[in-house]
Scaffold this motif. Structure first.
Motif, mmCIF file in Angstrom:
data_model
loop_
_atom_site.group_PDB
_atom_site.id
_atom_site.type_symbol
_atom_site.label_atom_id
_atom_site.label_comp_id
_atom_site.label_asym_id
_atom_site.label_seq_id
_atom_site.Cartn_x
_atom_site.Cartn_y
_atom_site.Cartn_z
ATOM 1 N N GLY A 174 12.221 4.491 5.157
ATOM 2 C CA GLY A 174 11.726 3.382 4.343
ATOM 3 C C GLY A 174 10.222 3.331 4.352
ATOM 4 O O GLY A 174 9.551 4.154 4.981
ATOM 5 N N HIS A 175 9.726 2.353 3.636
ATOM 6 C CA HIS A 175 8.294 2.227 3.510
ATOM 7 C C HIS A 175 7.809 1.151 4.481
ATOM 8 O O HIS A 175 8.211 0.003 4.391
ATOM 9 C CB HIS A 175 7.957 1.853 2.076
ATOM 10 N N VAL A 193 5.245 10.316 11.776
ATOM 11 C CA VAL A 193 5.101 9.453 10.587
ATOM 12 C C VAL A 193 4.872 10.362 9.380
ATOM 13 O O VAL A 193 3.903 11.116 9.354
ATOM 14 C CB VAL A 193 3.892 8.493 10.737
ATOM 15 N N PRO A 225 4.501 -0.840 6.364
ATOM 16 C CA PRO A 225 3.047 -1.009 6.293
ATOM 17 C C PRO A 225 2.400 -0.445 7.558
ATOM 18 O O PRO A 225 3.057 -0.331 8.602
ATOM 19 C CB PRO A 225 2.863 -2.526 6.212
ATOM 20 N N SER A 247 9.073 7.934 5.007
ATOM 21 C CA SER A 247 8.970 7.194 3.761
ATOM 22 C C SER A 247 9.479 8.075 2.617
ATOM 23 O O SER A 247 8.938 9.156 2.370
ATOM 24 C CB SER A 247 7.497 6.824 3.598
ATOM 25 N N LYS A 249 6.400 19.045 5.566
ATOM 26 C CA LYS A 249 6.020 18.384 6.817
ATOM 27 C C LYS A 249 6.758 18.911 8.048
ATOM 28 O O LYS A 249 6.461 18.482 9.170
ATOM 29 C CB LYS A 249 6.217 16.862 6.709
ATOM 30 N N VAL A 275 0.885 -1.179 0.000
ATOM 31 C CA VAL A 275 0.000 0.000 0.000
ATOM 32 C C VAL A 275 0.917 1.221 0.000
ATOM 33 O O VAL A 275 1.670 1.433 0.941
ATOM 34 C CB VAL A 275 -0.898 0.015 1.258
ATOM 35 N N TRP A 296 2.304 21.696 -6.403
ATOM 36 C CA TRP A 296 2.503 21.363 -4.966
ATOM 37 C C TRP A 296 3.129 22.540 -4.206
ATOM 38 O O TRP A 296 2.536 23.042 -3.250
ATOM 39 C CB TRP A 296 3.327 20.071 -4.842
ATOM 40 N N ARG A 344 5.654 11.108 4.904
ATOM 41 C CA ARG A 344 6.418 11.027 3.668
ATOM 42 C C ARG A 344 7.490 12.097 3.836
ATOM 43 O O ARG A 344 7.208 13.159 4.411
ATOM 44 C CB ARG A 344 5.545 11.444 2.474
ATOM 45 N N TYR A 399 2.173 4.125 17.247
ATOM 46 C CA TYR A 399 1.169 5.118 17.671
ATOM 47 C C TYR A 399 0.692 4.741 19.073
ATOM 48 O O TYR A 399 0.527 5.573 19.945
ATOM 49 C CB TYR A 399 -0.057 5.086 16.755
HETATM 50 C C1 GDG Z 1 -2.262 14.648 1.295
HETATM 51 C C2 GDG Z 1 -2.234 16.022 1.950
HETATM 52 C C3 GDG Z 1 -4.061 15.289 3.459
HETATM 53 C C4 GDG Z 1 3.377 7.580 5.903
HETATM 54 N N1 GDG Z 1 4.460 6.802 5.810
HETATM 55 C C5 GDG Z 1 4.009 5.593 5.457
HETATM 56 C C6 GDG Z 1 2.640 5.637 5.335
HETATM 57 N N2 GDG Z 1 2.290 6.879 5.620
HETATM 58 C C7 GDG Z 1 0.883 7.307 5.607
HETATM 59 C C8 GDG Z 1 0.436 7.899 6.914
HETATM 60 C C9 GDG Z 1 -0.754 8.708 6.451
HETATM 61 C C10 GDG Z 1 -0.313 9.158 5.078
HETATM 62 O O1 GDG Z 1 0.745 8.352 4.665
HETATM 63 C C11 GDG Z 1 0.176 10.572 5.070
HETATM 64 O O2 GDG Z 1 -0.967 11.371 5.051
HETATM 65 P P1 GDG Z 1 -0.912 12.916 5.294
HETATM 66 O O3 GDG Z 1 -2.296 13.363 5.431
HETATM 67 O O4 GDG Z 1 -0.072 13.188 6.482
HETATM 68 O O5 GDG Z 1 -0.142 13.570 4.082
HETATM 69 P P2 GDG Z 1 -0.020 13.495 2.475
HETATM 70 O O6 GDG Z 1 0.507 12.239 1.980
HETATM 71 O O7 GDG Z 1 0.803 14.699 2.157
HETATM 72 O O8 GDG Z 1 -1.506 13.666 1.960
HETATM 73 C C12 GDG Z 1 -2.691 15.946 3.374
HETATM 74 C C13 GDG Z 1 -4.062 14.001 2.695
HETATM 75 O O9 GDG Z 1 -3.627 14.181 1.363
HETATM 76 C C14 GDG Z 1 -5.468 13.419 2.642
HETATM 77 O O10 GDG Z 1 -6.328 14.286 2.042
HETATM 78 O O11 GDG Z 1 -4.364 15.032 4.803
HETATM 79 O O12 GDG Z 1 -2.761 17.219 3.939
HETATM 80 O O13 GDG Z 1 -0.950 16.586 1.879
HETATM 81 O O14 GDG Z 1 -1.863 7.926 6.317
HETATM 82 O O15 GDG Z 1 0.107 6.883 7.803
HETATM 83 N N3 GDG Z 1 1.867 4.585 4.986
HETATM 84 C C15 GDG Z 1 2.472 3.416 4.738
HETATM 85 N N4 GDG Z 1 3.822 3.320 4.830
HETATM 86 C C16 GDG Z 1 4.634 4.336 5.196
HETATM 87 O O16 GDG Z 1 5.837 4.266 5.278
HETATM 88 N N5 GDG Z 1 1.706 2.384 4.388
#
Ligand code: GDG
Length: 745
Positions: A630-631, A553, A633, A590, A560, A301, A374, A555, A641
């Motif tokens: 790294g990535h 946590v 799950p 990630s 961020k 995922v 972005w 990306r 958490y």
């Molecule tokens: C955009 C907007 C908005 C992180 N590392 C891993 C992983 N994650 C998951 C987290 C979380 C998601 O990624 C990150 O969500 P965010 O909301 O913090 O940020 P963006 O990716 O920038 O998302 C943001 C979002 O869209 C939704 O509308 O909230 O503002 O920028 O779920 O847990 N998931 C996995 N491996 C990882 O290493 N599987």
């Protein structure tokens, strides 16, 4: 009336003072000029006559003298000429003077005594005269001696007449000026001030009655007298309408959602609402990606908020998700139509993959979307880059996505389409052009900047036009909706309805609404009864010992605020050294968009800073920062958490931030505290979090201290309130609200 009278009176007073001052100066000048003229004339006349008179006196030719004086005295404005002997007795004068100079005037006596010319304005028998006396000297002997005086009497009454005339003229001018200025002022007040104010009052009256219209054009002219007032009232109305709309929305939602939303209820709702209709999602990122793991192909995922949010929705209702197949093994697992059923463990919806060439990916995804839009939408002072070629590719790829969908919906009437995010801004227009019956919602997952910032984009108009073909545009929070409406107002000819938050353009209406994205609480449920053991086990695996654990946590993205977070931790350990050896921060990072320079740089900077801080504070089995690059799950992230005392979300700018919600969702024992950036959309909902400004490192350090030392009971209450909020406002309710809004537009 009082005001008009005061204005007219002030004008009159002002004009009178100005005219009086100018008249006085003019008249004084004129008087000086005329007096100077009379003096000069007297001197010239005296000099002309003097010599011949001396000779006549010396030779005793008094008859001739009388004749000359008679002749001379008849000149214009000359009252007369007289000659006196050295004792001041009249020797000769012209007849018109005789009776008036029986006694020598003082000036004659003074001129004889001081042997020098004298002059003065005098009054003889009520007549205003100017007298000029010059002594007469004989040069018959070696030494000159005084033989008398010559006096000229000029009529000076004409000076007073001239002065009076000037006063009269100026008075008439003053009256004319006052009358015309007052008349013009009355007209200006009536037409340009009173009339717009009356219309403004009518407009306000209508607004009070609830008829929200734009201000009449004649009272709103930019830079005009009423413009600041109209601007203020307009923004007041915007705020009021927002509050009203929000209250109505709340009321509506309260009325319809009488119990909590979950996957089952959503399924039911979709079945009722859509019947056999499918839901179509288009996004750049795919929810499941197939990658190689040695000989094997494994399904992962991808990290990112969008996938986290939408996957539970699609699991709850059948549909097709169209996305870019970015996994190295993606092509190997799809069928002839590039489709695959997902999730692998319990296939419930269809993923249709779109293939992009390297060039397309480079220009559409890395270029226009992530180096242009972005940074444009996130105010973090990273300069957006807009290249023509990227824009061309962006348009082409948007067409590719639109065509793939058009293929899918051939058989379906009025399909419901959910377009996701800034990568696909043009898709709504591309679909609508061919399928006007499609109901399209576009959800923008990142912030929307103000019009000035958005205007930087060379294709701002085209993007807005593309988006506005949607029936519904969603943002996370009201603030972004306002910015969007302001932007459309600035760049496109359209009618904006601030009461219903909609935009009408060429007969098509787009509704703009906030839909704060959320998480599914069940996805983060975790049995916490053996929390202490899990904690010990996890710390052992990491090879550290710590009394307090904080987690992050993300990306790895410059938005961020990861560097700021680390600096806050460093400052915290400096400022509160009692926590050195006891507090550890675990950062899941990630790698993301690594083909872009800024992303490689931020990754390097994050690693370097973590090393530097660790070097400064680490000891035997103690490390302040554990950076897990790294990535991972979710199943790996959730336990962290769970055991964490604190979660740090320090975004410099973030549409919502799901990590904040995931942390709260996982805390079924109401433990822990959330530190949350004021620049993340989530801060509008989580008022119980410790809200920080990530640019203020000192307060970040204090926030960590506060989170760790806060009274347990208080912490629990705060966490319980945050949990109650997201239990109710979960991801199922988010999508339900969007579908309700989309179906009803
Ligand atoms: C955009 C907007 C908005 C992180 N590392 C891993 C992983 N994650 C998951 C987290 C979380 C998601 O990624 C990150 O969500 P965010 O909301 O913090 O940020 P963006 O990716 O920038 O998302 C943001 C979002 O869209 C939704 O509308 O909230 O503002 O920028 O779920 O847990 N998931 C996995 N491996 C990882 O290493 N599987």
């Amino acid at each position: 009336m009082k005001l008009t009278f005061r204005l007219i009176f002030s004008l009159f007073l002002g004009i009178t003072i100005v005219v009086a001052i100018f008249s006085y100066i003019q008249i004084t000048d004129e008087r000086d000029r005329l007096q100077g003229e009379i003096e000069r004339r007297s001197i010239i006349l005296a000099e002309t006559l003097k010599e011949s008179i001396v000779t006549l006196i010396e030779t005793g030719q008094f008859d001739r003298l009388n004749r000359i004086l008679e002749k001379f005295g008849s000149r214009e404005r000359l009252k007369g000429v007289a000659v006196f002997d050295a004792l001041g007795n009249v020797i000769s004068s012209n007849s018109s003077l005789k009776s008036q100079i029986s006694k020598p005037p003082v000036e004659v006596i003074n001129a004889l005594a001081e042997k020098s010319p004298k002059s003065k304005f005098i009054k003889i028998d009520k007549e205003k005269l100017y007298i000029y006396v010059t002594p007469l000297f004989s040069e018959a002997f070696e030494e000159e001696y005084l033989i008398g005086a010559l006096a000229f009497f000029q009529d000076s009454s004409y000076i007073d007449i001239r002065v009076k005339e000037l006063w009269k003229q100026n008075l008439i001018r003053l009256l004319a000026l006052t009358i015309s200025i007052v008349a013009v002022s009355i007209i200006v007040i009536k037409w340009n001030i009173k009339a717009p104010i009356v219309r403004m009052a009518e407009w306000l009256k209508e607004l009070r009655k609830g008829n929200i219209n734009n201000p009449p054009s004649d009272i709103y002219v930019k830079g005009d007298i009423l413009a600041p007032l109209v601007k203020e009232v307009t923004s007041l109305i915007k705020t009021l309408s927002m509050i009203k709309a929000k209250a109505e929305e709340e009321e509506r939602l309260r009325a319809t959602s009488n119990s909590l939303w979950n996957a089952e209820k959503l399924k039911e709702f979709i079945r009722e609402e859509l019947g056999n209709k499918k839901l179509y999602i288009l996004s750049n990122r795919e929810p499941y990606m197939h990658v190689r793991d040695g000989e094997q192909i494994k399904c992962i995922v991808p990290p990112g908020g969008l996938v986290t949010a939408l996957d539970p929705v699609m699991k709850a209702c059948d549909g097709v998700w169209i996305a870019h197949g970015a996994g190295e093994a993606d092509r190997e697992v799809v069928d002839r139509d590039d489709k695959i059923k997902v999730p692998p463990e319990r296939p419930s919806y269809t993923l249709k993959r779109i293939w992009l060439t390297k060039e397309e990916e480079k220009r559409y995804y890395y270029g226009f979307s992530n180096e242009g839009l972005w940074p444009l939408c996130h105010i973090t002072y990273v300069r957006p880059i807009f290249r023509k070629d990227d824009w061309i590719e962006y348009q082409r790829v948007n067409e590719k996505f639109a065509n793939a969908l058009l293929d899918e919906i051939k058989e379906e009437s009025s399909p419901l389409v959910l377009v996701q995010d800034y990568h696909l801004a043009l898709v709504p227009l591309l679909i609508k052009q061919k399928r006007p019956d499609a109901k399209i919602a576009l959800f923008w997952h990142i912030p929307w900047p103000n019009p000035e910032v958005f205007g930087i984009c060379p294709w701002a108009r085209e993007i807005l036009i593309g988006m506005l073909a949607a029936n519904l545009i969603g943002f996370h929070i009201q603030f972004y909706c306002n910015n969007f409406l302001d932007t459309v107002d600035r760049f496109l000819e359209s009618k904006i309805d601030w009461e219903h938050f909609s935009i009408e353009r060429r007969g098509h209406v787009t509704t703009v609404r906030p839909f704060p994205i959320s998480v599914s609480i069940e996805d983060f449920a975790f049995d916490s009864h053996n929390k202490d053991e899990i904690r010990k086990k996890l710390l052992k695996e990491l090879g550290i010992k710590a009394d307090y654990i904080a987690v992050g946590v993300d990306r790895i993205d410059y938005t961020k605020g990861i560097l700021e977070r680390f600096l806050g931790i460093e400052r915290f350990l400096e400022k509160y050294p009692e926590f050195v050896g006891k507090f550890s921060f675990i950062q899941f990072g990630s790698p993301s968009r690594t083909h872009i320079k800024q992303y490689r740089e931020i990754m390097e900077a994050v690693e370097e800073l973590a090393d530097k801080i660790n070097w400064k504070f680490q000891g035997n089995s103690y490390k302040p920062i554990i950076f897990l690059k790294g990535h991972y799950p979710h199943s790996k992230i959730i336990p962290f958490y769970k055991i964490a005392d604190v979660c740090m979300v320090t975004s410099l700018h973030d549409g919502m931030n799901l990590v904040a919600k995931e942390f709260v969702a996982s805390k079924d024992d109401n433990s822990g505290m959330l530190i949350l950036s004021q620049f993340a959309g989530a801060s509008r909902e989580f008022k119980d979090a410790i809200i920080i400004n990530p640019y203020d490192i000192e307060s970040l350090a204090d926030a960590i201290y506060e989170a760790l030392t806060m009274d347990e009971e208080e912490k629990r209450e705060k966490m319980a309130r945050m949990r109650a909020y997201i239990i109710e406002r979960n991801i199922y309710r988010w999508i339900r609200d969007i579908i309700v809004a989309l179906v009803s537009v």
